[in-house]
Design a protein around this motif. Structure first.
Motif, PDB file in Angstrom:
ATOM      1  N   UNK A  82       0.815  -1.219   0.000  1.00 59.88           N
ATOM      2  CA  UNK A  82       0.000   0.000   0.000  1.00 59.88           C
ATOM      3  C   UNK A  82       0.844   1.262   0.000  1.00 59.88           C
ATOM      4  N   UNK A  83       1.996   1.230   0.628  1.00 65.94           N
ATOM      5  CA  UNK A  83       2.891   2.374   0.502  1.00 65.94           C
ATOM      6  C   UNK A  83       3.423   2.503  -0.917  1.00 65.94           C
ATOM      7  N   UNK A  84       3.696   1.374  -1.561  1.00 65.95           N
ATOM      8  CA  UNK A  84       4.139   1.417  -2.955  1.00 65.95           C
ATOM      9  C   UNK A  84       3.027   1.955  -3.853  1.00 65.95           C
ATOM     10  N   UNK A  85       1.785   1.539  -3.599  1.00 66.00           N
ATOM     11  CA  UNK A  85       0.654   2.069  -4.367  1.00 66.00           C
ATOM     12  C   UNK A  85       0.520   3.577  -4.173  1.00 66.00           C
ATOM     13  N   UNK A  86       0.713   4.039  -2.939  1.00 65.30           N
ATOM     14  CA  UNK A  86       0.634   5.475  -2.663  1.00 65.30           C
ATOM     15  C   UNK A  86       1.712   6.233  -3.438  1.00 65.30           C
ATOM     16  N   UNK A  87       2.928   5.739  -3.419  1.00 65.23           N
ATOM     17  CA  UNK A  87       4.026   6.404  -4.117  1.00 65.23           C
ATOM     18  C   UNK A  87       3.750   6.460  -5.615  1.00 65.23           C
ATOM     19  N   UNK A  88       3.295   5.359  -6.182  1.00 63.76           N
ATOM     20  CA  UNK A  88       3.015   5.339  -7.625  1.00 63.76           C
ATOM     21  C   UNK A  88       1.860   6.272  -7.974  1.00 63.76           C
TER      22      UNK A  88
END
Length: 212
Positions: free
Chosen positions: A86-92
């Motif tokens: 979910x942090x990766x999704x936020x960054x993207x």
């Protein structure tokens, strides 16, 4: 708390210094002169054997880090769990939707999101845990800074903080910041469940309202 199983990289250096002094300076002096060199070599072998288990632990952690965050600033491997995904999704999402010159504040912690998304945090403070906001005037300064710095984006991430005596951001502490977010920002995206609504890891992303 200086020990092999240290908490935080800052304690690693003094810990190693203590072990070096104990194994190669103090302990050999307790033996008779002819055997001091052999004793020091024995301590070196003991240290190397002891390190082997830590290399195995480190390798095990790296095997679990199946997600990779790539950016022009570098790469980082993170755990392949809800938090990492979910942090990766936020960054993207921020990379795709943020505009030139946009800024981001992450509550309660999230400097890595600023780093990998390329969105700076213009606020003076960058950590918003209870121990940070308890200092006189800090929470008021953060709430005011959201407006004076015209922070474009704000994210609230799941970070229970019971070890500081207050569990939930925006519920048990950080009420002034929460009020400013609700007044000046619109919720635009959620990643997982709403933060603090369930035990699962979730992120709520807000964007400054037009004209605010």
């Amino acid at each position: 708390n200086v020990r092999p199983g240290h908490y935080g990289s800052h304690l690693l250096v003094p810990g190693l210094a203590v072990y070096f002094a104990a194994l190669f300076r103090i302990a050999p002096r307790l033996t008779v002169e002819p055997g001091r060199g052999f004793f020091a070599w024995g301590m070196a072998v003991f240290a190397l054997v002891s390190l082997a288990s830590y290399f195995q632990v480190s390798e095990g952690f790296y095997r679990r880090r199946g997600l990779r965050v790539d950016s022009p600033r570098g790469s980082l491997r993170v755990l392949e769990d809800d938090r990492g995904r979910r942090n990766l999704d936020l960054i993207e999402y921020l990379r795709r939707n943020a505009g030139p010159g946009d800024t981001l504040a992450v509550f309660t912690e999230g400097s890595a999101v600023n780093f990998f998304s390329g969105l700076p945090n213009p606020l003076y403070h960058y950590s918003y845990l209870p121990v940070d906001l308890a200092r006189p005037g800090v929470e008021e300064a953060v709430a005011a800074g959201l407006g004076s710095c015209r922070v474009a984006w704000a994210a609230v991430v799941q970070r229970p903080s019971g070890e500081y005596g207050a569990e939930f951001f925006g519920g048990d502490y950080g009420l002034l910041i929460r009020a400013r977010l609700l007044e000046d920002y619109d919720p635009v995206m959620g990643f997982g469940p709403p933060p603090f609504a369930t035990p699962g890891y979730g992120i709520a992303l807000f964007r400054r309202k037009p004209g605010r």
